[in-house]
Design an enzyme around this catalytic site. Structure first.
Site, PDB file in Angstrom:
ATOM      1  N   LYS A 102       4.179   4.506   6.381  1.00 36.31           N
ATOM      2  CA  LYS A 102       3.160   4.011   7.300  1.00 36.31           C
ATOM      3  C   LYS A 102       2.518   2.761   6.706  1.00 36.31           C
ATOM      4  CE  LYS A 102      -1.208   5.260   9.522  1.00 36.31           C
ATOM      5  NZ  LYS A 102      -2.306   6.251   9.627  1.00 36.31           N
TER       6      LYS A 102
ATOM      7  N   LYS B 180       1.883   5.261   2.158  1.00 30.94           N
ATOM      8  CA  LYS B 180       0.883   4.759   3.097  1.00 30.94           C
ATOM      9  C   LYS B 180       0.233   3.523   2.492  1.00 30.94           C
ATOM     10  CE  LYS B 180      -3.203   6.128   5.760  1.00 30.94           C
ATOM     11  NZ  LYS B 180      -4.160   7.231   6.037  1.00 30.94           N
TER      12      LYS B 180
END
Length: 322
Positions: free
Chosen positions: A246, A193
């Site tokens: 992400k 992330k």
């Protein structure tokens, strides 16, 4: 003259469909939804056209639409009324996410319910962990995250999806779930992330913007590739069942590397900023929305994603089911 006739396999739509290598299917899609406290609330997020804050009295209507569209999986986010420095609403057994999960599993047991597991929506400072003297504390945050995961599993969540990026979060959550008897509940880790500028619209939707500083001390530097491999490998060792990247669009190279290296199901999060850019350009008539969305999601699948979390899921399902 001797040369290859590659165009033979592009000669018609049926021929192109016959040899197509990569496909986007409704089974691949996970739809994120934001539940809020209160009644008779269905309020569009200004920066995310078509995405809404929804109160629980509209839950049945929303879930029935997903079922009718053959979307099988939903990711639940909550916007609580109460926030404090410890994010206690995150692990409240009567919290907004817990109530939503119970209601979904009661009325729509065929849906796979994925619970986002973080503290940022629930803390008054907007960070993903416990704060002391302006610092996000890693180890002290792990117990709150494990408690949150257990409360979500008790509510009926099929998958726990921790997004906090604390070191050791998968191990702590796996231990907490196992001790509570949820040994068969898998973890879909936000393994990779990045600290990304693409999250702006989501932070408006989730009311989760940091009240001071930023998240660069725990989310990843967008310039780093090898770090992503280290993060993913750690999560596998700690017991993750899915890996996630992400955002997706600017990190397709990372998706490909994870797919080539690790055998776990791989998830791409087609995040809010990616969604909002397409929506804005389409509303201005600058692009063909359907063509751009399908090309973008196909690119994520081609890069190695098995599943895609996307706010486009409803539209994509309608296009695929025509």
């Amino acid at each position: 003259m001797n040369f290859q006739r590659h165009r033979r396999l592009r000669s018609s739509e049926s021929m192109r469909a016959l040899v197509r290598e990569t496909h986007v299917r409704t089974d691949d899609l996970i739809y994120p939804i934001f539940f809020v406290e209160g009644e008779r609330i269905k309020q569009e997020v200004p920066s995310m056209p078509g995405v809404y804050h929804v109160s629980l009295d509209y839950l049945e209507e929303e879930m029935q639409e997903l079922v009718d569209l053959n979307i099988r999986s939903v990711m639940v986010f909550g916007v609580p009324d109460h926030k404090d420095d410890a994010g206690s609403s995150a692990y409240d057994h009567n919290g907004i996410v817990q109530k939503a999960i119970k209601k979904i599993k009661s009325g729509f047991p065929q849906l796979t319910v994925i619970a986002d597991t973080c503290l940022c929506q629930y803390t008054d400072h907007g960070h993903c962990g416990i704060i002391r003297d302006g610092e996000v504390l890693n180890d002290e945050s792990l117990s709150a995250l494990a408690n949150t995961a257990v409360s979500q599993a008790k509510a009926g969540a099929d998958i726990i999806a921790p997004s906090n990026m604390m070191d050791g979060f998968v191990a702590a959550i796996r231990e907490g779930l196992d001790e509570a008897g949820f040994i068969n509940v898998p973890i879909m880790s936000y393994s990779v992330k990045y600290s990304s500028a693409y999250y702006g619209p989501f932070r408006e939707a989730a009311h989760s913007s940091p009240q001071f500083g930023d998240r660069k001390s725990y989310q990843m530097d967008p310039a780093n590739r090898l770090e992503a491999l280290r993060e993913a490998e750690s999560d596998i060792e700690e017991g993750a069942d899915f890996l996630m990247v992400k955002p997706a669009l600017a990190y397709l190279d990372v998706l490909r590397e994870l797919k080539d290296r690790y055998p776990l199901p791989l998830v791409a999060y087609n995040v809010s900023g990616e969604y909002s850019m397409i929506k804005a350009a389409a509303q201005n008539g600058w692009i063909d929305e359907e063509s751009i969305v399908m090309e973008t999601l196909t690119g994520m699948k081609r890069a190695g994603a098995d599943l895609i979390i996307t706010y486009h899921a409803k539209d994509v399902s309608r296009w695929l089911n025509r």
